[in-house]
Design a protein around this motif. Sequence first.
Motif, PDB file in Angstrom:
ATOM      1  N   VAL A   1       0.865  -1.611   0.150  1.00 55.19           N
ATOM      2  CA  VAL A   1      -0.063  -0.124  -0.213  1.00 55.19           C
ATOM      3  C   VAL A   1       0.653   1.288  -0.188  1.00 55.19           C
ATOM      4  CG1 VAL A   1      -1.488   1.407   1.197  1.00 55.19           C
ATOM      5  CG2 VAL A   1      -2.004  -1.283   0.852  1.00 55.19           C
ATOM      6  N   PRO A   2       0.935   2.197  -1.062  1.00 55.06           N
ATOM      7  CA  PRO A   2       1.624   3.413  -1.614  1.00 55.06           C
ATOM      8  C   PRO A   2       1.516   4.410   0.032  1.00 55.06           C
ATOM      9  CG  PRO A   2       0.050   3.026  -3.009  1.00 55.06           C
ATOM     10  CD  PRO A   2       0.352   1.777  -1.973  1.00 55.06           C
ATOM     11  N   ILE A   3       0.190   4.008   0.584  1.00 52.98           N
ATOM     12  CA  ILE A   3       0.021   5.095   0.980  1.00 52.98           C
ATOM     13  C   ILE A   3       0.486   5.286   1.871  1.00 52.98           C
ATOM     14  CG2 ILE A   3      -1.835   7.129   1.847  1.00 52.98           C
ATOM     15  CD1 ILE A   3      -3.081   6.089  -0.747  1.00 52.98           C
ATOM     16  N   SER A   4       0.914   6.482   2.438  1.00 50.73           N
ATOM     17  CA  SER A   4       1.453   6.909   3.585  1.00 50.73           C
ATOM     18  C   SER A   4       0.678   7.409   4.527  1.00 50.73           C
ATOM     19  CB  SER A   4       2.969   7.399   3.879  1.00 50.73           C
ATOM     20  OG  SER A   4       2.468   8.464   3.010  1.00 50.73           O
ATOM     21  N   PHE A   5       0.300   8.338   4.166  1.00 51.41           N
ATOM     22  CA  PHE A   5      -0.911   9.131   5.253  1.00 51.41           C
ATOM     23  C   PHE A   5      -1.482  10.084   4.831  1.00 51.41           C
ATOM     24  CE2 PHE A   5       2.527  12.427   4.719  1.00 51.41           C
ATOM     25  CZ  PHE A   5       1.991  13.321   4.503  1.00 51.41           C
TER      26      PHE A   5
ATOM     27  N   PHE B   1      -5.579  12.458  10.694  1.00 52.97           N
ATOM     28  CA  PHE B   1      -5.032  10.849  11.190  1.00 52.97           C
ATOM     29  C   PHE B   1      -4.966  10.931   9.999  1.00 52.97           C
ATOM     30  CE2 PHE B   1      -9.428  10.104   9.623  1.00 52.97           C
ATOM     31  CZ  PHE B   1      -9.514   8.738   9.464  1.00 52.97           C
ATOM     32  N   TRP B   2      -4.129   9.516  10.012  1.00 54.71           N
ATOM     33  CA  TRP B   2      -3.574   8.933   9.264  1.00 54.71           C
ATOM     34  C   TRP B   2      -3.513   7.281   9.725  1.00 54.71           C
ATOM     35  CZ3 TRP B   2      -1.414  12.915  11.970  1.00 54.71           C
ATOM     36  CH2 TRP B   2      -0.584  12.338  12.989  1.00 54.71           C
ATOM     37  N   VAL B   3      -3.481   6.596   8.133  1.00 61.94           N
ATOM     38  CA  VAL B   3      -2.997   5.037   8.448  1.00 61.94           C
ATOM     39  C   VAL B   3      -1.639   5.358   7.894  1.00 61.94           C
ATOM     40  CG1 VAL B   3      -3.683   3.174   7.189  1.00 61.94           C
ATOM     41  CG2 VAL B   3      -5.177   4.630   7.368  1.00 61.94           C
ATOM     42  N   ASN B   4      -0.783   5.294   8.354  1.00 57.92           N
ATOM     43  CA  ASN B   4       0.555   4.367   7.809  1.00 57.92           C
ATOM     44  C   ASN B   4       1.544   3.046   8.097  1.00 57.92           C
ATOM     45  OD1 ASN B   4       1.924   4.106  10.692  1.00 57.92           O
ATOM     46  ND2 ASN B   4       1.464   5.114  11.223  1.00 57.92           N
TER      47      ASN B   4
ATOM     48  N   PRO C   1      -1.966  -3.737  10.073  1.00 58.29           N
ATOM     49  CA  PRO C   1      -3.044  -2.157   9.352  1.00 58.29           C
ATOM     50  C   PRO C   1      -2.784  -0.804  11.175  1.00 58.29           C
ATOM     51  CG  PRO C   1      -4.813  -3.631  10.131  1.00 58.29           C
ATOM     52  CD  PRO C   1      -3.106  -4.876   9.599  1.00 58.29           C
ATOM     53  N   ARG C   2      -2.434   0.071  10.784  1.00 55.65           N
ATOM     54  CA  ARG C   2      -2.405   0.820  11.989  1.00 55.65           C
ATOM     55  C   ARG C   2      -2.114   2.142  11.067  1.00 55.65           C
ATOM     56  NH1 ARG C   2       3.064   0.605  14.102  1.00 55.65           N
ATOM     57  NH2 ARG C   2       3.840   0.794  12.362  1.00 55.65           N
ATOM     58  N   PHE C   3      -3.389   3.026  12.336  1.00 57.58           N
ATOM     59  CA  PHE C   3      -3.761   4.238  12.049  1.00 57.58           C
ATOM     60  C   PHE C   3      -3.784   5.257  13.554  1.00 57.58           C
ATOM     61  CE2 PHE C   3      -7.458   2.864  13.497  1.00 57.58           C
ATOM     62  CZ  PHE C   3      -8.484   4.301  13.688  1.00 57.58           C
ATOM     63  N   CYS C   4      -3.202   6.428  13.228  1.00 53.76           N
ATOM     64  CA  CYS C   4      -2.712   7.255  13.774  1.00 53.76           C
ATOM     65  C   CYS C   4      -3.627   8.531  13.597  1.00 53.76           C
ATOM     66  CB  CYS C   4      -1.560   7.078  14.072  1.00 53.76           C
ATOM     67  SG  CYS C   4      -0.009   6.762  13.921  1.00 53.76           S
TER      68      CYS C   4
ATOM     69  N   THR D   1      -2.106   5.913  18.633  1.00 58.52           N
ATOM     70  CA  THR D   1      -2.141   5.064  17.624  1.00 58.52           C
ATOM     71  C   THR D   1      -2.361   3.619  17.674  1.00 58.52           C
ATOM     72  OG1 THR D   1       0.396   6.386  17.101  1.00 58.52           O
ATOM     73  CG2 THR D   1      -0.161   4.268  16.068  1.00 58.52           C
ATOM     74  N   TYR D   2      -3.989   3.449  16.851  1.00 56.66           N
ATOM     75  CA  TYR D   2      -4.210   2.121  16.847  1.00 56.66           C
ATOM     76  C   TYR D   2      -4.021   1.224  15.825  1.00 56.66           C
ATOM     77  CZ  TYR D   2      -8.446   4.028  18.731  1.00 56.66           C
ATOM     78  OH  TYR D   2      -9.048   4.612  19.644  1.00 56.66           O
ATOM     79  N   GLU D   3      -3.245   0.286  16.028  1.00 56.36           N
ATOM     80  CA  GLU D   3      -2.209  -1.301  15.386  1.00 56.36           C
ATOM     81  C   GLU D   3      -3.162  -2.328  15.220  1.00 56.36           C
ATOM     82  OE1 GLU D   3       1.938  -1.070  17.144  1.00 56.36           O
ATOM     83  OE2 GLU D   3       2.040  -3.293  16.331  1.00 56.36           O
ATOM     84  N   GLY D   4      -3.419  -2.867  14.483  1.00 56.09           N
ATOM     85  CA  GLY D   4      -4.212  -4.103  14.863  1.00 56.09           C
ATOM     86  C   GLY D   4      -5.931  -3.970  13.976  1.00 56.09           C
TER      87      GLY D   4
END
Length: 190
Positions: free
Chosen positions: A29-33, A50-53, A103-106, A166-169
């Motif tokens: 996945v190329p999207i960094s945030f 917020f962003w997914v990284n 998968p993680r997003f902040c 930051t959420y992870e999972g």
Amino acid sequence: MEFGQAEESLDSLGLMAQIQTSCSYQPEVPISFCNISGSIVSGKHDLPKFWVNEEVNLSEVRIGNGNTDQISSGKDGSSSWWKSTSTSLERNKMKGRRKMREPRFCFQTRSDIDVLDDGYKWRKYGQKVVKNSLHPRSYYRCTHSNCRVKKRVERLSEDCRMVITTYEGRHNHTPCDDSNSDEQNCISSF
DNA sequence: CGAATTTGACCCGCGC
DNA sequence: GCGCGGGTCAAATTCG
């Protein structure tokens, strides 16, 4: 603004669909945030971004005015964390935990409270003072059995009202019913 | 009294 | 190889 809009934005980027439908995370996945302006919950929080990284592409995340949030992964692929079955042997299984990908997003909010009520039940399992930050970082895990979602919560040193979560999972269950906020509904989509 | 939190120790990855 | 920094564990403590 609601997280639903955030979902649309993410979906338009082709990222949300992937997160929602795939348990095996695709590191390509190329999207960094992505930043979305608006309010998560009116009154309580504002200035959310917020962003997914994904850690391969993004070792650090720029926040707001140049603030840097070090994103390093912490992942154990072991079984239920709350069971006191961890021995020195079990601990060896933690090898390579930082190579695990989830998968993680902040998101960043301005809030007086540290822990956003997202509808899930979290148990704190650690707190750590991190470098370049005046405030300790707190570590939480979802208390639901077989759910290994984690989140980190820390405040910006520059602005103690700014909270980075930051959420992870991904949750493999629905939020508990004791909370019914919009925020819950939105975040639960992740 | 059980659940949740606190907190120091431990482990691992990474940079030098 | 070593030291540092971040993440996790787990015993002790606090809370409801």
